[in-house]
Design an enzyme around this catalytic site. Structure first.
Site, PDB file in Angstrom:
ATOM      1  N   ASP A 312       0.845  -1.118  -0.094  1.00 12.20           N
ATOM      2  CA  ASP A 312       0.087   0.052   0.008  1.00 12.20           C
ATOM      3  C   ASP A 312       0.841   1.298  -0.128  1.00 12.20           C
ATOM      4  OD1 ASP A 312      -2.390   1.369   0.179  1.00 12.20           O
ATOM      5  OD2 ASP A 312      -3.055   0.514   1.987  1.00 12.20           O
ATOM      6  N   ASP A 372     -10.890   4.009  -1.436  1.00  9.69           N
ATOM      7  CA  ASP A 372     -11.593   3.002  -0.591  1.00  9.69           C
ATOM      8  C   ASP A 372     -13.186   3.125  -0.495  1.00  9.69           C
ATOM      9  OD1 ASP A 372      -8.894   2.860   0.227  1.00  9.69           O
ATOM     10  OD2 ASP A 372      -9.099   2.684   2.347  1.00  9.69           O
TER      11      ASP A 372
HETATM   12  C1  9PG Z   1      -5.037   0.880   5.719  1.00  7.32           C
HETATM   13  C2  9PG Z   1      -5.713   1.468   4.605  1.00  7.32           C
HETATM   14  C3  9PG Z   1      -6.386  -0.091   3.935  1.00  7.32           C
HETATM   15  C4  9PG Z   1      -7.009   0.520   2.474  1.00  7.32           C
HETATM   16  C5  9PG Z   1      -6.184   1.182   1.779  1.00  7.32           C
HETATM   17  C6  9PG Z   1      -5.570   2.462   2.567  1.00  7.32           C
HETATM   18  O1  9PG Z   1      -4.612   9.204   4.070  1.00  7.32           O
HETATM   19  N1  9PG Z   1      -5.122   8.669   3.139  1.00  7.32           N
HETATM   20  O2  9PG Z   1      -5.363   9.397   2.115  1.00  7.32           O
HETATM   21  C7  9PG Z   1      -5.495   7.506   3.006  1.00  7.32           C
HETATM   22  C8  9PG Z   1      -6.049   6.912   1.701  1.00  7.32           C
HETATM   23  C9  9PG Z   1      -6.292   5.592   1.601  1.00  7.32           C
HETATM   24  C10 9PG Z   1      -6.126   4.457   2.699  1.00  7.32           C
HETATM   25  C11 9PG Z   1      -5.819   5.132   4.080  1.00  7.32           C
HETATM   26  C12 9PG Z   1      -5.391   6.523   4.157  1.00  7.32           C
HETATM   27  O3  9PG Z   1      -6.464   3.326   2.644  1.00  7.32           O
HETATM   28  O4  9PG Z   1      -6.561   1.671   0.522  1.00  7.32           O
HETATM   29  O5  9PG Z   1      -7.565  -0.673   1.916  1.00  7.32           O
HETATM   30  O6  9PG Z   1      -5.308  -0.922   3.658  1.00  7.32           O
HETATM   31  O7  9PG Z   1      -5.027   2.015   3.693  1.00  7.32           O
HETATM   32  O8  9PG Z   1      -4.461   1.882   6.375  1.00  7.32           O
END
Ligand code: 9PG
Length: 495
Positions: A312, A372
């Site tokens: 990720d 998500d």
């Molecule tokens: C775990 C998650 C899950 C999820 C992923 C991801 O801060 N942000 O912009 C942000 C975007 C996506 C996100 C988390 C934070 O989700 O897509 O399935 O694994 O991380 O933390």
């Protein structure tokens, strides 16, 4: 650059490129930079965002579009250059709707491509530090499905991308427990899942000490190898989430080796975004010692027994900043992914998430193609008041994932999980069905629902969802035939 004139059934196009030659269904252009003059005023433009969560879709050009306020706070969390001329700048490819049902597409056959619309010109360039490289592009005009498919075929050749087996069916811990996971709970879930036909049991964010410190925390007292063995014992492939290209400032890797991280113009580490209570930073994978650290990390998790890796925040290796070796950002990302693939071996399934899209082709098995999902349909405040269509929401995930269905011949496309539970869920029954249809259209079957939260009917629905993969044929932009039954997503895209 030379000037060319191209004749299409309904118009002529002027363009500047180094070379032009015919290709199946269109033309191949060569050049580090290109410029096309459109002889028509397009009604819609296809914009393709930088990574998994970035917005992709057909924009109405007679509507007003507002700059994404939230993204401007953390420009590195998307492509800062795409925010400049938002939303008329695009990553990798761009397309325009001309006469009804017909589109003009310009797509790069290299990484690091950025394209932009400033009426009446489309300009495109490769952000390359190696001018000797020859960059090619596909330009095609015609029926939408054919044009996008023609582009996908060329990408598939370019990146040796191939889809063979069906995608694994995944249970993932994120969308029920979020970061509050523990070993005893994982063992309970494994037991409760027993007869459900999942292939992979994937532990998400929450098992590690910290971002960059990839050792189990106190909630996983027996260690990750022990849990992987329990997962395998229960009949599933062990899956693990990690974000190998980023680190939090308090992690040992960052504390001990700040010089392994991508820097800004004055030599300070460049923040890659904000999450987990603070900033995080992107690994400079051109640094030989950082490469070694990265490969040891991947060896470690595969040695624990995890052969499905949800990797990720991968855009962290592709930040626009300064590296030891001066290579373009998506080239650096590809280098990072090659190192990961080499360390993980060909048999490990890699699901790329938060990942630059075209640059992932040929290196990962699956790719998250949207933001998500969430146990509610819309994220209205964030979308409207902060002009940010990338926040967690089913509607955002649907919209961007549909816009990336054309990637299906290139790798497994993951639109994120489907919800079946009523508990802890605001989704209406019809909205849950839409998510199921999206999963079926993509051919990727995943859920996060705790079996203990499901009533017998819901459990039955999960079972049926996993057991039957309908034949999916895309009919038009928003319509698919699933085992011959037509499903139209368009009504669900409205705000
Ligand atoms: C775990 C998650 C899950 C999820 C992923 C991801 O801060 N942000 O912009 C942000 C975007 C996506 C996100 C988390 C934070 O989700 O897509 O399935 O694994 O991380 O933390």
């Amino acid at each position: 650059m030379a000037d060319f004139n191209l004749s299409f059934p309904n118009y002529q196009l002027e363009l500047e490129a180094d070379q032009l030659e015919p290709a199946p269904g269109g033309h191949l252009l060569t050049g580090q930079a290109l410029r096309i003059t459109l002889p028509f005023a397009p009604r819609r433009m296809y914009r393709h965002g930088f990574h998994s969560w970035s917005q992709a879709g057909w924009l109405d050009l007679d509507r007003e579009h507002h700059p994404p306020l939230l993204r401007q706070l953390w420009p590195q969390q998307d492509d800062p250059d795409l925010l400049e001329n938002y939303p008329f700048a695009s990553s990798g490819l761009i397309a325009f709707e001309a006469d009804p049902g017909r589109v003009l597409l310009l797509g790069a056959l290299s990484v690091d491509a950025r394209l932009e619309w400033r009426a009446p010109h489309v300009s495109a360039a490769i952000q390359s530090h190696r001018p000797e490289e020859k960059h090619r592009w596909y330009l095609a005009e015609g029926a939408e499905m054919e044009v996008f498919n023609g582009y996908a075929q060329l990408l598939s050749e370019k990146f040796s991308a191939r889809v063979t087996d069906p995608a694994p069916r995944v249970w993932c811990s994120w969308y029920s427990l979020y970061r509050n996971i523990s070993e005893p709970q994982m063992l309970d879930i494994l037991r409760d899942l027993h007869s459900l036909p999942f292939d992979v049991f994937q532990i998400d964010d929450g098992w590690q000490q910290h971002i960059g410190h990839w050792q189990p925390n106190h909630r996983f007292p027996s260690g990750m190898a022990h849990l992987a063995a329990a997962v395998r014992q229960a009949g599933f492939t062990p899956g693990l989430w990690l974000a190998p290209f980023i680190a939090a400032p308090s992690s040992p890797v960052f504390q001990q080796h700040p010089e392994w991280f991508i820097q800004d113009a004055v030599g300070a580490p460049l923040p890659a975004g904000e999450n987990w209570g603070g900033s995080f930073y992107g690994l400079d994978v051109t640094h030989p010692q950082a490469q070694q650290w990265l490969q040891e990390l991947i060896h470690q998790v595969t040695a624990w027994g995890y052969t499905y890796l949800k990797l990720d925040f991968l855009y962290g290796a592709a930040l626009r900043g300064a590296r030891q070796q001066d290579i373009a950002s998506e080239q650096a990302y590809r280098l990072a992914m090659q190192l990961v693939r080499q360390a993980a071996g060909p048999q490990t399934y890699i699901l790329a998430c938060g990942a630059p899209v075209l640059a992932t082709l040929g290196l990962a098995d699956g790719l998250r193609i949207g933001p998500d999902v969430s146990p509610f349909w819309d994220n209205y405040d964030r979308t409207h008041y902060l002009s940010d269509p990338t926040g967690p929401s089913c509607r955002n995930a649907l919209s961007t994932s549909l816009a990336r269905l054309w990637l299906k011949p290139l790798l497994h496309i993951d639109p994120d999980v489907v919800f079946f539970r009523t508990r802890y869920n605001l989704l209406q029954p019809e909205e849950k069905i839409v998510l199921q249809r999206l999963a079926q259209a993509c051919g990727f079957f995943a859920t996060s629902d705790l079996p203990a939260w499901l009533d017998p009917h819901e459990r039955q629905a999960v079972q049926a969802f996993l057991q039957h993969r309908p034949h999916a044929a895309r009919l038009s932009r928003y319509r698919v035939a699933l085992d011959g039954h037509i499903f139209d997503f368009e009504p669900y895209l409205q705000a």
